[in-house]
Design a protein around this motif. Structure first.
Motif, short mmCIF file in Angstrom:
data_model
loop_
_atom_site.label_atom_id
_atom_site.label_comp_id
_atom_site.label_asym_id
_atom_site.label_seq_id
_atom_site.Cartn_x
_atom_site.Cartn_y
_atom_site.Cartn_z
N UNK A 295 0.79 -1.13 0.05
CA UNK A 295 0.08 0.00 0.07
C UNK A 295 1.07 1.40 -0.04
N UNK A 296 1.57 1.51 0.85
CA UNK A 296 2.72 2.52 1.08
C UNK A 296 3.74 2.57 0.21
N UNK A 297 4.02 1.19 -0.18
CA UNK A 297 5.36 0.93 -1.34
C UNK A 297 6.61 1.29 -0.74
N UNK A 298 6.85 1.09 0.64
CA UNK A 298 7.93 1.44 1.41
C UNK A 298 8.13 0.34 2.30
N UNK A 299 8.76 -0.81 1.95
CA UNK A 299 8.82 -2.22 2.76
C UNK A 299 9.64 -2.16 4.02
#
Length: 338
Positions: A295-299
């Motif tokens: 969702x945020x694309x920042x793992x």
């Protein structure tokens, strides 16, 4: 004519004066002297023991204080989140929501402010695993989330639910952009309660009389040892209804058109995560890893949760230990606290 001597055995007997015993250094003292000596010796021994105990106590106190300073220096350098590059900020709210727990508004709000303020955080996840608690603390956190979302409009905040997000926990969750749950999570319980006990029946059976004096007609409201009155019930219900209305308003504002309201929505019932998605109480399924990655694309996740430091924990326990040790030492020295 030779002198005649009377044999010694035939000489007349002359009684000798009785000799009085002379006192000497090895003679046993009188009973009262012995008791006095024992008391003096015992007092000296107790004084020596007390001095030795105090010496040991202060040595341990000094070592503990030194250790506390070292740990404080060490933990201070590791307490703050260390982030390098783009990442997802995580704040955890777990347990009962109250001013004296880890899930208090002051710490949660501080954590959220740090998470939003970090330029490298691409989004914020608020992980909630709570049965609820204080409506005041929950309302403060809800308001702060709203303020931060307006201040940082480009930075989303998502709630991820653990085992439970009920009552005050859900009050906070509805302030987020979206809510993600597990299918088996418990969600809802949109209601307010006030509970207590009444002992008037038991007191009547035991023959105990309650004597309560007040300076105001309503000062004794909700006293568990006094009978309830219709006025008390009406006043309590009015307060509960007012707080419930605040809760309902927060849910409607936060969920908007996503909420599929039913007669049971605000009744205090709770549902599984799967059902909560159907009812519009939540938006989808996922854990923190999923939301950060998909969702945020920042793992990369960095925890901003305000935690009790090692030094604070040791200080609290050390303070309690010092107090108990001081009382014990005073008791051994003959002091009594009344």
């Amino acid at each position: 004519m030779a002198d005649q001597h009377t044999p010694e055995s035939q000489q007349p007997f002359e009684p000798q004066p009785q000799r009085q015993p002379q006192p000497h250094s090895g003679a046993a003292p009188e009973p009262w002297e012995r008791a006095a000596l024992e008391r003096i010796a015992l007092a000296a021994i107790n004084e020596q023991r007390s001095a030795r105990r105090w010496k040991i106590f202060f040595r341990f106190a000094f070592l503990a204080a030194l250790l506390l300073i070292v740990v404080a220096i060490f933990s201070a350098s590791h307490q703050q989140a260390v982030a390098t590059g783009r990442h997802t900020a995580l704040v955890s709210l777990e347990g009962e929501i109250a001013s004296d727990t880890n899930a208090n508004a002051k710490d949660i709000d501080r954590s959220l402010r740090r998470a939003f303020a970090d330029a490298d955080s691409a989004g914020v996840i608020l992980y909630i695993n709570s049965p609820g608690g204080s409506p005041v603390q929950a309302g403060i956190i809800n308001d702060e989330i709203g303020r931060l979302r307006k201040k940082y409009p480009a930075k989303p905040l998502y709630v991820v639910v653990g085992d439970m997000c009920a009552s005050g926990g859900y009050y906070i969750a509805v302030a987020a952009d979206k809510i993600y749950v597990n299918r088996a999570s418990i969600v809802g319980s949109i209601g307010v309660l006030m509970d207590g006990f009444g002992f008037t029946g038991l007191m009547d059976k035991l023959g105990v009389q309650r004597r309560l004096h007040t300076s105001g007609a309503n000062k004794g409201f909700f006293d568990p040892f006094s009978p309830e009155t219709p006025a008390m019930d009406a006043h309590a219900q009015q307060m509960l209804d007012q707080i419930h209305a605040q809760f309902i308003d927060a849910v409607k504002q936060g969920r908007g058109k996503r909420l599929h309201e039913t007669p049971d929505t605000f009744s205090g019932l709770f549902w599984t995560g799967e059902k909560s998605v159907e009812l519009g109480l939540a938006d989808g399924f996922g854990d923190t890893g999923y939301v950060a990655r998909e969702v945020i694309k920042a793992p990369d996740i960095v925890d901003y949760t305000e935690k009790e430091s090692i030094s604070d924990r040791i200080a609290r326990k050390f303070g309690a230990a010092v107090g108990a040790g001081a009382i014990h030492a005073l008791a051994l020295a003959g002091w009594k606290l009344q």
